[in-house]
Write an enzyme that holds these catalytic residues in place. Structure first.
Site, PDB file in Angstrom:
ATOM      1  N   ALA A 175      34.342  42.516  30.345  1.00  0.00           N
ATOM      2  CA  ALA A 175      33.741  42.120  31.616  1.00  0.00           C
ATOM      3  C   ALA A 175      32.516  41.239  31.369  1.00  0.00           C
ATOM      4  O   ALA A 175      31.886  41.304  30.312  1.00  0.00           O
ATOM      5  CB  ALA A 175      33.326  43.357  32.400  1.00  0.00           C
ATOM      6  N   ASP A 176      32.191  40.390  32.340  1.00  0.00           N
ATOM      7  CA  ASP A 176      30.907  39.703  32.300  1.00  0.00           C
ATOM      8  C   ASP A 176      30.054  40.249  33.437  1.00  0.00           C
ATOM      9  O   ASP A 176      30.488  41.142  34.188  1.00  0.00           O
ATOM     10  CB  ASP A 176      31.078  38.179  32.364  1.00  0.00           C
ATOM     11  CG  ASP A 176      31.788  37.705  33.627  1.00  0.00           C
ATOM     12  OD1 ASP A 176      31.714  38.416  34.658  1.00  0.00           O
ATOM     13  OD2 ASP A 176      32.414  36.637  33.594  1.00  0.00           O
ATOM     14  N   SER A 177      28.830  39.742  33.572  1.00  0.00           N
ATOM     15  CA  SER A 177      27.903  40.327  34.545  1.00  0.00           C
ATOM     16  C   SER A 177      28.447  40.220  35.974  1.00  0.00           C
ATOM     17  O   SER A 177      28.217  41.099  36.798  1.00  0.00           O
ATOM     18  CB  SER A 177      26.540  39.644  34.437  1.00  0.00           C
ATOM     19  OG  SER A 177      26.687  38.265  34.706  1.00  0.00           O
ATOM     20  N   ASP A 210      31.624  40.283  36.810  1.00  0.00           N
ATOM     21  CA  ASP A 210      32.686  41.287  36.966  1.00  0.00           C
ATOM     22  C   ASP A 210      32.069  42.637  37.323  1.00  0.00           C
ATOM     23  O   ASP A 210      32.641  43.406  38.099  1.00  0.00           O
ATOM     24  CB  ASP A 210      33.488  41.433  35.666  1.00  0.00           C
ATOM     25  CG  ASP A 210      34.270  40.176  35.336  1.00  0.00           C
ATOM     26  OD1 ASP A 210      34.714  39.497  36.270  1.00  0.00           O
ATOM     27  OD2 ASP A 210      34.424  39.875  34.136  1.00  0.00           O
TER      28      ASP A 210
END
Lengths: 78, 420
Positions: free
Chosen positions: A35-37, A39
């Site tokens: 995940a990224d921020s 997400d």
């Protein structure tokens, strides 16, 4: 697995497109689940929706693992 | 001088989710236009479109083929189509395994006319009904037009120029033309170029209907509604999809033994300086773009064998035909001209790219696709081969593709068989 944990897992699988086995309580959203921020913002919104809780930004910042999410929701869901 | 050739093709259209299916259906005279299934059309003036079919359809599109699940959830369909078509083109070109140095010299120029309208519509409703805190964090970058090129570069690791054209219905042609120039100008050796669109949503259909651009009289006969150059035409039918080509510097392509479809030899651009939606009544902008493309190609107008017309099935068809006649001659100097929008509808920002691919396939197979529904050709079409109803075998060495857009923006491309 508690009902909450099962529902959290389902949301994580759906949003991040990861295999169910990988969504363990220890799994980090960023390091283990790709995940990224953004997400995480989306996941938090989905948790709020699913469980009818409000997760303020400062609390959301502390949710790093699947287990963190389970715990927060268990403590705050009405 | 650096020359630019086409070495890969990718298509997602209402007639197929790949190049060969789309082309076979097009040549067979199939229509991809039907009643809209994607949303409830109650109250809409136009209820038909050329939808990309779902994966249960014989020629349907399966987004899982090349687009990650997570990306599919975050972006509008036009970006999904672009990623898939780009992947097809790279596979076709044999460029799926590029080394780092090659990727540094490989760029992307895929645009869209409108962009993520369905997502904008949904999130606007979401905002109004549930408040700002419920707007998706992926809202902006999932709708932006240049995220076609952005997502494609991320997925395939392409680190060259990253560019997106936004010129309404000329986008696809401008994207290819601009990308060809980037290769000529030594900015890159390889460019993925094309256009994508998906605006078959309530707001998109209503907007074009209100602008009086769509066919609204043949909702009960969807396959007959797009009829360019026919006397009974009265508006375009919206389509959706994407077309992407791999453009490559000629020596680079030869050195790796690539299959070469055609050379991009001429590119012409102009503005009408006249009206926001209507073309200049004398078609001067169209004429200027065509003349420029043919001049740059270093060929004579009579060398053109096939014209893929903009031909949207609106009153503007007559204006385009008159302009083509002024450039090529009253009988088009023996060239055939057809509008494939009769079969797939108008793909807006995707049109110029998809239609350029049809031009390239016409060169490959020596066959020109038909203008469907052309049963009563309008005045002014006498003596011109508009390839009515059925595809036609013929010699095709040089092709001209026209695309014209709202705002009075015109682009023409000339491509031809490669001669050493």
């Amino acid at each position: 697995m508690s009902d909450i944990a099962a529902r959290v897992k389902k949301i994580v699988v759906e949003h991040l497109g990861v295999e169910e086995e990988k969504v363990t309580p220890e799994a980090s959203f960023i390091d283990d689940l790709g995940a990224d921020s953004l997400d995480i913002v989306e996941l938090v919104m989905a948790f709020e929706e699913e469980f009818g809780v409000e997760i303020p930004d400062d609390a959301a910042e502390k949710i790093n693992t699947v287990g963190d999410a389970n715990t927060y929701i268990e403590q705050h869901a009405g | 001088m650096r020359r630019v050739v086409v070495t890969g093709l990718g298509l997602v259209t209402p007639l197929g989710a790949d190049v060969e299916t789309t082309w076979a259906n097009l040549i067979a005279g199939e229509s991809g236009i039907d009643t809209i299934t994607r949303f409830d059309t109650t109250g809409q003036k136009a209820t038909i479109a050329g939808e990309v079919k779902g994966k249960d359809h014989p020629w349907g599109f399966d987004p899982d083929r090349r687009v990650d699940h997570k990306v599919q959830r975050q972006v509008d369909p036009f970006i999904v189509y672009a990623i898939d078509a780009a992947g097809q083109a790279l596979e076709d070109a044999g460029l799926t395994e590029m080394d780092e140095a090659t990727k540094l010299r490989a760029g992307v120029s895929i645009g869209s006319g409108i962009g993520g309208l369905p997502g904008i519509e949904l999130e606007s409703v979401n905002l109004a009904e549930r408040g700002p805190g419920r707007v998706s964090p992926h809202f902006v970058h999932g709708r932006l037009i240049n995220l076609t090129s952005g997502q494609v570069s991320i997925k395939y690791g392409l680190m060259g120029p990253n560019h997106s054209v936004v010129t309404a219905c000329s986008t696809g042609a401008h994207s290819i033309g601009d990308a060809a120039r980037m290769i000529k100008d030594d900015d890159a050796d390889i460019m993925l170029a094309g256009g994508a669109e998906s605006t078959i949503n309530p707001l998109g259909v209503a907007g074009f209907a209100q602008a009086k651009a769509l066919n609204m009289s043949m909702n009960d006969r969807p396959k007959e509604a797009s009829r360019p150059y026919d006397r009974n035409r009265d508006g375009f039918v919206m389509g959706e999809g994407a077309g992407v080509v791999v453009l490559e510097e000629y020596e680079h392509a030869k050195a790796r033994g690539a299959k070469i479809y055609a050379e991009v030899v001429g590119y012409g651009l102009s503005g009408d300086a006249y009206h926001v939606t209507a073309p200049h009544p004398e078609g001067k902008g169209a004429e200027n773009a065509m003349r420029m493309a043919i001049r740059k190609a270093g060929i004579e107008p009579c060398d053109i064998d096939y014209v893929n017309a903009h031909g949207t099935s609106t009153m503007a068809d007559t204006i385009e035909l008159a302009a083509v006649k002024r450039v090529l001659g009253d009988d088009l100097c023996g060239a055939s001209m057809s509008s494939t929008k009769s079969a797939i509808g108008h793909l807006l920002g995707g049109a110029g790219a998809v239609e350029s691919i049809f031009c390239i396939l016409a060169i490959r197979d020596q066959v020109v696709p038909p203008t469907l529904n052309l049963t009563d050709p309008d005045d002014g079409t006498e003596g011109v081969d508009l390839v009515p109803l059925k595809a036609k075998k013929r010699e095709v060495d040089a092709v001209l593709n026209n695309s014209f857009g709202f705002g009075g923006t015109n682009a023409s491309l000339v491509m031809r068989r490669v001669v050493d």
